[in-house]
Scaffold this active site. Structure first.
Site, mmCIF file in Angstrom:
data_model
loop_
_atom_site.group_PDB
_atom_site.id
_atom_site.type_symbol
_atom_site.label_atom_id
_atom_site.label_comp_id
_atom_site.label_asym_id
_atom_site.label_seq_id
_atom_site.Cartn_x
_atom_site.Cartn_y
_atom_site.Cartn_z
ATOM 1 N N ASP A 34 0.334 -1.373 0.076
ATOM 2 C CA ASP A 34 -0.016 0.233 0.631
ATOM 3 C C ASP A 34 0.956 1.640 -0.108
ATOM 4 O O ASP A 34 2.142 1.408 0.287
ATOM 5 C CB ASP A 34 -1.027 0.177 1.106
ATOM 6 C CG ASP A 34 -0.122 -0.633 2.788
ATOM 7 O OD1 ASP A 34 1.056 -0.233 2.691
ATOM 8 O OD2 ASP A 34 -1.204 -1.084 3.524
ATOM 9 N N ASP A 44 -7.577 -2.160 14.618
ATOM 10 C CA ASP A 44 -9.322 -2.755 13.885
ATOM 11 C C ASP A 44 -8.957 -4.134 13.355
ATOM 12 O O ASP A 44 -9.826 -3.801 12.922
ATOM 13 C CB ASP A 44 -9.008 -1.525 13.493
ATOM 14 C CG ASP A 44 -9.117 -1.175 11.679
ATOM 15 O OD1 ASP A 44 -7.960 -1.494 11.292
ATOM 16 O OD2 ASP A 44 -9.165 -0.451 11.089
ATOM 17 N N GLU A 58 -9.683 -1.805 5.309
ATOM 18 C CA GLU A 58 -10.244 -1.693 6.845
ATOM 19 C C GLU A 58 -11.166 -2.589 7.195
ATOM 20 O O GLU A 58 -12.201 -2.746 6.325
ATOM 21 C CB GLU A 58 -10.633 -0.264 6.677
ATOM 22 C CG GLU A 58 -9.401 1.139 6.626
ATOM 23 C CD GLU A 58 -8.624 0.916 7.737
ATOM 24 O OE1 GLU A 58 -8.686 0.003 8.548
ATOM 25 O OE2 GLU A 58 -8.072 2.108 8.061
#
Ligand code: F6R
Length: 261
Positions: A67, A136, A143
């Site tokens: 990324d 998370d 995400e």
């Protein structure tokens, strides 16, 4: 999924680096998937040491990074281009033309992402993908809520990720809101996966990814669907694992275990 728990970050990093070295010793022209962030720093340091002191050769290796932030120039100190150069590429001998990192400054993101996927395929696919995990539960920048079949694309970062990564920037407002990231589907196509996690701030995510249900709400849980996924943990990141005793038992008996690979 194999879960390997080491007492310290250093021991965890060394064990993961030796997994990469094992692959390069059997396949010198391997395609490696690279991660950034604080977690893999120790792994990269050990690979650099193996290169300098033990001749580990990267001259035929190709790399694809997971990324990159959108909007940062490659020479920005917080860009992943800069991170990779400073922490790894300038210390080893991966040929410049074999290094692929998503562009955070393209004028056509959709076309760029398609090209990135195509390059991975043309290079024969990723042999071994290195991964970290977000607090998370994200892998790369997939995400919560990401599709488990997602491909390389533009992604809006979650507030929790922006807050976590603010430590690298002068102010939280400087953290980019968008990134280009390989998708979960892209990652799952790598032949082997190694995920690293350290520190008690990752304990929840590690527990959810390894022992929770497979869900797009914790994209690292998709590793449960991969036939060759190894997770390297330090002790603090492993505190929420219910099966800890079993993972330790496997480690204890590893020297005498029949070889499967
Ligand atoms: C970075 C990446 C991210 C990080 C994750 C953990 O290339 O893909 O998923 O691995 O955000 O970051 P650190 O290691 O800084 O805690």
């Amino acid at each position: 999924m194999e879960v390997i728990i080491k007492e310290t970050y250093e021991a965890m990093s060394r064990a993961a680096a030796h997994e990469v070295a094992r692959l390069l010793n059997t396949k010198p022209n391997a395609v490696l998937g690279m991660a950034t962030g604080s977690t893999p720093l120790g792994l990269y340091q050990e690979l650099v040491r193996l290169h300098r002191e033990e001749g580990l050769d990267f001259s035929q290796v190709t790399t694809f990074n997971l990324d990159e932030y959108v909007g940062l120039q490659p020479d920005h100190p917080q860009s992943y281009h800069y991170f990779m150069h400073e922490n790894f590429f300038k210390h080893v001998n991966v040929p410049q033309q074999n290094i692929y990192i998503p562009s955070g400054n393209t004028s056509n993101y959709r076309a760029f992402c398609g090209w990135y996927e195509q390059r991975i395929e043309e290079c024969g696919g990723i042999d071994l993908q290195i991964l970290g995990i977000g607090s998370d539960g994200h892998v790369a920048f997939n995400e919560p809520g990401s599709s488990l079949t997602s491909r390389t694309r533009l992604k809006t970062l979650a507030k929790q990720t922006i807050d976590d990564n603010a430590r690298f920037f002068d102010k939280a407002e400087d953290v980019p809101i968008y990134a280009i990231t390989m998708g979960v589907g892209t990652i799952l196509e790598a032949r082997e996966l190694i995920l690293l996690a350290n520190g008690d701030n990752k304990a929840w995510a590690v527990g959810a990814a390894i022992e929770g249900p497979v869900t797009g709400m914790v994209t690292a849980s998709a590793l449960q669907m991969h036939p060759y996924a190894k997770v390297y943990l330090d002790s603090p990141s492993a505190t929420q694992l219910k099966m800890r005793d079993y993972y330790d038992w496997i480690e204890e008996h590893r020297p005498g275990a029949p070889q499967s690979l």
